[in-house]
Design an enzyme around this catalytic site. Structure first.
Site, PDB file in Angstrom:
ATOM      1  CG  MET A  30      25.510  21.122 -63.392  1.00  0.00           C
ATOM      2  SD  MET A  30      26.450  21.401 -61.879  1.00  0.00           S
ATOM      3  CE  MET A  30      25.633  20.301 -60.763  1.00  0.00           C
ATOM      4  N   GLY A  31      24.563  17.663 -66.725  1.00  0.00           N
ATOM      5  CA  GLY A  31      24.728  16.338 -67.321  1.00  0.00           C
ATOM      6  C   GLY A  31      24.303  15.207 -66.404  1.00  0.00           C
ATOM      7  CG  LEU A  33      21.527  14.691 -69.563  1.00  0.00           C
ATOM      8  CD1 LEU A  33      21.272  14.955 -71.040  1.00  0.00           C
ATOM      9  CD2 LEU A  33      21.293  15.957 -68.743  1.00  0.00           C
ATOM     10  CG  HIS A  34      17.667  12.504 -63.988  1.00  0.00           C
ATOM     11  ND1 HIS A  34      16.629  13.414 -64.022  1.00  0.00           N
ATOM     12  CD2 HIS A  34      18.589  13.038 -63.144  1.00  0.00           C
ATOM     13  CE1 HIS A  34      16.887  14.415 -63.210  1.00  0.00           C
ATOM     14  NE2 HIS A  34      18.083  14.230 -62.672  1.00  0.00           N
ATOM     15  CG  HIS A  37      18.558  16.451 -66.539  1.00  0.00           C
ATOM     16  ND1 HIS A  37      19.105  15.377 -65.897  1.00  0.00           N
ATOM     17  CD2 HIS A  37      19.040  17.559 -65.909  1.00  0.00           C
ATOM     18  CE1 HIS A  37      19.894  15.794 -64.912  1.00  0.00           C
ATOM     19  NE2 HIS A  37      19.871  17.112 -64.894  1.00  0.00           N
ATOM     20  CD  GLN A  61      26.556  24.964 -59.889  1.00  0.00           C
ATOM     21  OE1 GLN A  61      26.443  25.681 -60.877  1.00  0.00           O
ATOM     22  NE2 GLN A  61      25.592  24.130 -59.504  1.00  0.00           N
TER      23      GLN A  61
HETATM   24  P1  AMP Z   1      21.319  19.796 -62.836  1.00  0.00           P
HETATM   25  O1  AMP Z   1      21.851  18.975 -63.970  1.00  0.00           O
HETATM   26  O2  AMP Z   1      21.132  19.029 -61.568  1.00  0.00           O
HETATM   27  O3  AMP Z   1      22.053  21.092 -62.659  1.00  0.00           O
HETATM   28  O4  AMP Z   1      19.841  20.203 -63.261  1.00  0.00           O
HETATM   29  C1  AMP Z   1      19.586  20.850 -64.466  1.00  0.00           C
HETATM   30  C2  AMP Z   1      18.130  21.231 -64.532  1.00  0.00           C
HETATM   31  O5  AMP Z   1      17.333  20.060 -64.396  1.00  0.00           O
HETATM   32  C3  AMP Z   1      17.711  22.178 -63.400  1.00  0.00           C
HETATM   33  O6  AMP Z   1      16.797  23.136 -63.922  1.00  0.00           O
HETATM   34  C4  AMP Z   1      17.030  21.250 -62.427  1.00  0.00           C
HETATM   35  O7  AMP Z   1      16.073  21.876 -61.620  1.00  0.00           O
HETATM   36  C5  AMP Z   1      16.378  20.270 -63.385  1.00  0.00           C
HETATM   37  N1  AMP Z   1      16.053  18.998 -62.711  1.00  0.00           N
HETATM   38  C6  AMP Z   1      16.917  18.196 -62.044  1.00  0.00           C
HETATM   39  N2  AMP Z   1      16.247  17.150 -61.515  1.00  0.00           N
HETATM   40  C7  AMP Z   1      14.937  17.304 -61.842  1.00  0.00           C
HETATM   41  C8  AMP Z   1      13.743  16.568 -61.576  1.00  0.00           C
HETATM   42  N3  AMP Z   1      13.745  15.455 -60.853  1.00  0.00           N
HETATM   43  N4  AMP Z   1      12.576  17.037 -62.079  1.00  0.00           N
HETATM   44  C9  AMP Z   1      12.562  18.195 -62.812  1.00  0.00           C
HETATM   45  N5  AMP Z   1      13.640  18.929 -63.085  1.00  0.00           N
HETATM   46  C10 AMP Z   1      14.817  18.502 -62.609  1.00  0.00           C
END
Ligand code: AMP
Length: 283
Positions: A30-31, A33-34, A37, A61
Protein backbone atom coordinates in the site's frame (compact mmCIF):
# COMPACT_ATOMS: atom_id res chain seq x y z
CA UNK A 1 12.00 1.17 -13.86
CA UNK A 2 8.77 1.24 -15.78
CA UNK A 3 5.69 2.74 -14.05
CA UNK A 4 2.23 1.69 -15.20
CA UNK A 5 -1.23 2.81 -14.11
CA UNK A 6 -3.30 0.61 -16.42
CA UNK A 7 -4.19 -3.04 -15.95
CA UNK A 8 -4.03 -4.07 -19.63
CA UNK A 9 -0.50 -2.67 -20.06
CA UNK A 10 0.76 -4.53 -16.99
CA UNK A 11 -0.79 -7.81 -18.17
CA UNK A 12 0.77 -7.34 -21.62
CA UNK A 13 4.23 -6.55 -20.26
CA UNK A 14 4.32 -9.38 -17.71
CA UNK A 15 2.99 -11.91 -20.23
CA UNK A 16 5.71 -10.78 -22.69
CA UNK A 17 8.37 -11.41 -20.04
CA UNK A 18 6.97 -14.86 -19.36
CA UNK A 19 6.90 -15.74 -23.07
CA UNK A 20 10.57 -14.71 -23.21
CA UNK A 21 11.28 -17.25 -20.45
CA UNK A 22 11.71 -14.85 -17.52
CA UNK A 23 10.42 -15.71 -14.07
CA UNK A 24 8.43 -12.97 -12.32
CA UNK A 25 8.29 -12.07 -8.61
CA UNK A 26 5.59 -9.79 -7.23
CA UNK A 27 5.37 -7.65 -4.07
CA UNK A 28 1.94 -6.08 -3.37
CA UNK A 29 2.01 -3.03 -1.05
CA UNK A 30 0.00 0.00 0.00
CA UNK A 31 3.06 2.24 -0.39
CA UNK A 32 4.74 4.62 2.08
CA UNK A 33 7.60 2.22 1.73
CA UNK A 34 10.12 1.43 4.47
CA UNK A 35 12.92 -1.09 4.95
CA UNK A 36 10.37 -3.88 5.63
CA UNK A 37 8.89 -3.47 2.15
CA UNK A 38 12.34 -3.20 0.56
CA UNK A 39 13.37 -6.49 2.20
CA UNK A 40 10.46 -8.16 0.38
CA UNK A 41 11.65 -6.60 -2.90
CA UNK A 42 15.16 -7.93 -2.26
CA UNK A 43 13.78 -11.43 -1.60
CA UNK A 44 11.74 -11.32 -4.82
CA UNK A 45 14.85 -10.24 -6.77
CA UNK A 46 16.79 -13.20 -5.34
CA UNK A 47 14.10 -15.62 -6.50
CA UNK A 48 12.93 -14.21 -9.85
CA UNK A 49 14.35 -12.55 -13.00
CA UNK A 50 11.84 -9.68 -13.01
CA UNK A 51 10.34 -7.88 -10.02
CA UNK A 52 6.95 -6.15 -10.03
CA UNK A 53 5.74 -4.02 -7.09
CA UNK A 54 2.21 -2.66 -6.75
CA UNK A 55 1.21 0.37 -4.71
CA UNK A 56 -2.52 0.58 -4.08
CA UNK A 57 -4.31 1.80 -0.98
CA UNK A 58 -7.24 -0.56 -1.21
CA UNK A 59 -10.49 1.11 -0.10
CA UNK A 60 -12.43 -2.13 0.37
CA UNK A 61 -10.22 -3.34 3.20
CA UNK A 62 -10.86 -0.18 5.28
CA UNK A 63 -14.00 0.19 7.41
CA UNK A 64 -15.70 3.62 7.18
CA UNK A 65 -14.26 4.52 10.61
CA UNK A 66 -10.70 3.63 9.56
CA UNK A 67 -7.84 5.65 8.09
CA UNK A 68 -8.32 5.23 4.31
CA UNK A 69 -8.30 8.99 3.65
CA UNK A 70 -5.38 9.76 5.95
CA UNK A 71 -3.28 6.70 5.05
CA UNK A 72 0.16 8.08 4.06
CA UNK A 73 0.66 8.35 0.30
CA UNK A 74 4.25 9.09 -0.74
CA UNK A 75 4.35 7.89 -4.32
CA UNK A 76 7.28 9.98 -5.58
CA UNK A 77 9.62 8.89 -2.78
CA UNK A 78 8.39 5.30 -3.10
CA UNK A 79 9.09 5.24 -6.84
CA UNK A 80 12.63 6.52 -6.24
CA UNK A 81 13.31 3.84 -3.61
CA UNK A 82 11.96 1.10 -5.88
CA UNK A 83 14.00 2.27 -8.88
CA UNK A 84 17.10 2.26 -6.69
CA UNK A 85 16.24 -1.27 -5.49
CA UNK A 86 16.25 -2.46 -9.12
CA UNK A 87 12.51 -3.06 -9.48
CA UNK A 88 11.47 -3.60 -13.12
CA UNK A 89 7.84 -2.51 -12.97
CA UNK A 90 5.79 -0.41 -10.57
CA UNK A 91 2.02 -0.81 -10.91
CA UNK A 92 0.18 2.12 -9.31
CA UNK A 93 -3.50 2.02 -10.31
CA UNK A 94 -6.26 4.44 -9.35
CA UNK A 95 -9.31 3.22 -7.42
CA UNK A 96 -11.44 3.52 -10.58
CA UNK A 97 -8.93 1.46 -12.58
CA UNK A 98 -9.19 -1.33 -9.98
CA UNK A 99 -12.92 -1.04 -9.27
CA UNK A 100 -14.49 0.42 -12.44
CA UNK A 101 -18.05 -0.53 -11.46
CA UNK A 102 -17.56 1.07 -8.03
CA UNK A 103 -16.45 -0.58 -4.81
CA UNK A 104 -20.00 -1.65 -3.89
CA UNK A 105 -20.43 -3.65 -7.10
CA UNK A 106 -17.04 -5.37 -6.98
CA UNK A 107 -17.02 -9.19 -7.04
CA UNK A 108 -15.43 -10.28 -3.76
CA UNK A 109 -13.41 -13.20 -2.48
CA UNK A 110 -14.69 -14.37 0.89
CA UNK A 111 -12.24 -16.49 2.87
CA UNK A 112 -13.43 -19.08 5.40
CA UNK A 113 -13.08 -19.20 9.19
CA UNK A 114 -9.43 -18.12 9.16
CA UNK A 115 -10.61 -14.72 7.92
CA UNK A 116 -13.19 -14.30 10.68
CA UNK A 117 -10.94 -14.66 13.74
CA UNK A 118 -8.40 -12.28 15.36
CA UNK A 119 -7.96 -9.37 12.90
CA UNK A 120 -11.11 -10.53 11.10
CA UNK A 121 -13.12 -10.39 14.34
CA UNK A 122 -11.81 -6.92 15.21
CA UNK A 123 -12.12 -5.60 11.65
CA UNK A 124 -15.16 -7.27 10.01
CA UNK A 125 -14.76 -7.49 6.23
CA UNK A 126 -11.03 -6.73 6.37
CA UNK A 127 -9.84 -10.07 4.97
CA UNK A 128 -12.54 -10.11 2.30
CA UNK A 129 -11.08 -6.78 1.17
CA UNK A 130 -7.53 -8.13 1.30
CA UNK A 131 -8.33 -11.42 -0.47
CA UNK A 132 -10.33 -9.60 -3.15
CA UNK A 133 -7.56 -7.14 -4.01
CA UNK A 134 -4.75 -9.72 -3.84
CA UNK A 135 -6.74 -12.11 -6.03
CA UNK A 136 -7.31 -9.34 -8.56
CA UNK A 137 -3.65 -8.27 -8.42
CA UNK A 138 -2.56 -11.87 -9.07
CA UNK A 139 -4.68 -11.82 -12.26
CA UNK A 140 -3.18 -8.49 -13.33
CA UNK A 141 0.39 -9.58 -12.52
CA UNK A 142 0.56 -13.29 -13.46
CA UNK A 143 3.72 -13.82 -11.39
CA UNK A 144 5.46 -17.08 -10.53
CA UNK A 145 5.81 -16.02 -6.91
CA UNK A 146 4.66 -13.29 -4.54
CA UNK A 147 6.41 -12.20 -1.34
CA UNK A 148 4.52 -11.21 1.82
CA UNK A 149 5.84 -10.12 5.23
CA UNK A 150 5.39 -12.13 8.44
CA UNK A 151 4.51 -8.77 10.07
CA UNK A 152 0.94 -9.40 8.87
CA UNK A 153 1.02 -13.04 9.94
CA UNK A 154 -2.70 -13.78 9.62
CA UNK A 155 -2.84 -12.03 6.22
CA UNK A 156 -0.05 -14.30 5.02
CA UNK A 157 -1.99 -17.41 6.10
CA UNK A 158 -5.24 -16.07 4.60
CA UNK A 159 -3.50 -15.58 1.25
CA UNK A 160 -1.93 -19.03 1.37
CA UNK A 161 -5.38 -20.48 2.06
CA UNK A 162 -6.96 -18.54 -0.81
CA UNK A 163 -4.23 -19.71 -3.19
CA UNK A 164 -4.75 -23.35 -2.09
CA UNK A 165 -8.55 -23.21 -2.05
CA UNK A 166 -8.79 -21.59 -5.50
CA UNK A 167 -5.92 -23.68 -6.98
CA UNK A 168 -4.06 -20.53 -7.98
CA UNK A 169 -0.77 -21.10 -9.77
CA UNK A 170 1.54 -18.90 -7.70
CA UNK A 171 4.08 -19.57 -4.91
CA UNK A 172 3.62 -17.55 -1.73
CA UNK A 173 6.94 -16.70 -0.09
CA UNK A 174 7.16 -15.27 3.42
CA UNK A 175 9.80 -12.83 4.63
CA UNK A 176 10.74 -12.08 8.26
CA UNK A 177 9.61 -8.99 10.17
CA UNK A 178 11.97 -6.02 9.84
CA UNK A 179 12.23 -4.01 13.07
CA UNK A 180 13.59 -0.66 14.19
CA UNK A 181 16.70 -0.94 16.40
CA UNK A 182 14.50 -0.66 19.52
CA UNK A 183 12.37 -3.62 18.39
CA UNK A 184 9.28 -1.85 17.05
CA UNK A 185 8.12 -3.60 13.88
CA UNK A 186 8.36 -1.20 10.94
CA UNK A 187 4.95 -0.05 9.73
CA UNK A 188 3.54 2.78 7.66
CA UNK A 189 1.25 3.51 10.61
CA UNK A 190 4.18 4.15 13.01
CA UNK A 191 4.29 7.67 11.54
CA UNK A 192 0.97 8.37 13.31
CA UNK A 193 2.61 7.95 16.74
CA UNK A 194 3.28 11.04 18.85
CA UNK A 195 6.62 11.36 20.63
CA UNK A 196 5.49 9.83 23.95
CA UNK A 197 3.63 7.05 22.11
CA UNK A 198 6.69 6.30 20.00
CA UNK A 199 8.72 5.92 23.20
CA UNK A 200 6.19 3.47 24.67
CA UNK A 201 5.78 1.54 21.40
CA UNK A 202 8.75 -0.90 21.73
CA UNK A 203 7.15 -2.42 24.87
CA UNK A 204 4.96 -4.41 22.49
CA UNK A 205 7.90 -6.39 21.14
CA UNK A 206 9.58 -6.60 24.57
CA UNK A 207 6.43 -8.23 25.99
CA UNK A 208 6.12 -10.56 22.99
CA UNK A 209 9.69 -11.74 23.71
CA UNK A 210 8.77 -12.22 27.37
CA UNK A 211 5.74 -14.36 26.43
CA UNK A 212 7.94 -16.39 24.10
CA UNK A 213 10.46 -16.99 26.92
CA UNK A 214 7.66 -18.21 29.24
CA UNK A 215 6.46 -20.71 26.63
CA UNK A 216 9.99 -21.90 25.89
CA UNK A 217 10.53 -22.37 29.65
CA UNK A 218 7.69 -24.91 29.58
CA UNK A 219 4.68 -22.84 30.66
CA UNK A 220 1.59 -24.22 28.87
CA UNK A 221 -0.98 -22.08 30.66
CA UNK A 222 -1.48 -20.05 27.50
CA UNK A 223 -4.53 -18.16 28.76
CA UNK A 224 -2.55 -16.97 31.82
CA UNK A 225 0.31 -15.82 29.56
CA UNK A 226 -2.16 -13.94 27.33
CA UNK A 227 -3.80 -12.29 30.35
CA UNK A 228 -0.46 -11.28 31.89
CA UNK A 229 0.69 -9.75 28.62
CA UNK A 230 -2.60 -7.88 28.21
CA UNK A 231 -2.27 -6.40 31.73
CA UNK A 232 1.34 -5.36 31.14
CA UNK A 233 0.52 -3.76 27.78
CA UNK A 234 -2.32 -1.81 29.37
CA UNK A 235 0.08 -0.70 32.16
CA UNK A 236 2.42 0.65 29.43
CA UNK A 237 -0.36 2.86 28.02
CA UNK A 238 -1.72 0.51 25.37
CA UNK A 239 -5.38 -0.41 24.95
CA UNK A 240 -5.08 -4.06 24.08
CA UNK A 241 -7.38 -5.44 21.41
CA UNK A 242 -6.17 -9.04 21.69
CA UNK A 243 -3.20 -11.15 22.72
CA UNK A 244 -3.55 -14.68 21.43
CA UNK A 245 -1.32 -17.73 21.36
CA UNK A 246 -2.19 -19.84 18.33
CA UNK A 247 -0.97 -22.75 16.26
CA UNK A 248 1.04 -21.55 13.28
CA UNK A 249 -0.63 -21.74 9.84
CA UNK A 250 -4.13 -22.85 10.97
CA UNK A 251 -4.32 -20.18 13.71
CA UNK A 252 -6.36 -22.54 15.89
CA UNK A 253 -6.04 -21.81 19.65
CA UNK A 254 -2.86 -23.36 21.09
CA UNK A 255 -3.12 -26.48 23.24
CA UNK A 256 -0.59 -27.96 25.65
CA UNK A 257 1.66 -30.27 23.62
CA UNK A 258 1.69 -28.08 20.49
CA UNK A 259 5.21 -27.32 19.29
CA UNK A 260 4.77 -24.71 16.56
CA UNK A 261 3.14 -21.58 17.93
CA UNK A 262 2.76 -17.89 17.24
CA UNK A 263 1.87 -15.15 19.72
CA UNK A 264 -0.26 -12.51 17.99
CA UNK A 265 -1.09 -9.10 19.35
CA UNK A 266 -3.10 -6.05 18.31
CA UNK A 267 -3.15 -2.99 20.54
CA UNK A 268 -3.90 0.71 20.35
CA UNK A 269 -1.53 3.47 21.36
CA UNK A 270 -3.70 6.58 21.29
CA UNK A 271 -5.39 6.55 17.87
CA UNK A 272 -2.88 4.17 16.30
CA UNK A 273 -3.55 0.44 16.10
CA UNK A 274 -0.37 -1.63 16.03
CA UNK A 275 -0.07 -5.35 15.29
CA UNK A 276 2.91 -7.61 15.86
CA UNK A 277 3.69 -11.28 16.42
CA UNK A 278 6.44 -13.69 17.36
CA UNK A 279 6.92 -17.32 16.41
CA UNK A 280 7.70 -19.91 19.09
CA UNK A 281 9.11 -23.25 17.98
CA UNK A 282 9.37 -25.72 20.88
CA UNK A 283 12.14 -28.32 20.35
P1 AMP B 1 1.45 -2.87 3.48
O1 AMP B 1 2.06 -1.83 2.59
O2 AMP B 1 1.39 -2.48 4.92
O3 AMP B 1 0.15 -3.41 2.94
O4 AMP B 1 2.46 -4.10 3.45
C1 AMP B 1 2.85 -4.68 2.25
C2 AMP B 1 3.69 -5.90 2.53
O5 AMP B 1 4.82 -5.52 3.32
C3 AMP B 1 2.94 -6.96 3.34
O6 AMP B 1 3.30 -8.25 2.85
C4 AMP B 1 3.46 -6.75 4.74
O7 AMP B 1 3.40 -7.89 5.55
C5 AMP B 1 4.89 -6.35 4.45
N1 AMP B 1 5.49 -5.63 5.59
C6 AMP B 1 5.01 -4.50 6.17
N2 AMP B 1 5.79 -4.16 7.21
C7 AMP B 1 6.77 -5.09 7.30
C8 AMP B 1 7.88 -5.31 8.18
N3 AMP B 1 8.13 -4.50 9.20
N4 AMP B 1 8.67 -6.38 7.96
C9 AMP B 1 8.40 -7.23 6.92
N5 AMP B 1 7.38 -7.09 6.07
C10 AMP B 1 6.57 -6.04 6.25
Amino acid sequence: MHTEHHIRNVQRLVNDWKRQGHSVGFVPTMGNLHAGHLALVKRAAQLADKVVVSIFVNPIQFAPSEDFDSYPRTQEQDAMALAEAGVDLLFAPSVSEMYPAGVEQQTRVCVGHIGDILEGASRPGFFTGVATVVNKLFHIVPADLAVFGAKDYQQLQVIRRMVDDLSMNIDIIDAPIVRETDGLAMSSRNGYLGQAERQAAPQLYRLLCEARERILAGDTDFRAIENAMTDKLNDCGYRTDYVSIRRTVSLEPAQAGDTSLVVLVAAWLGNTRLIDNIAVEIQ
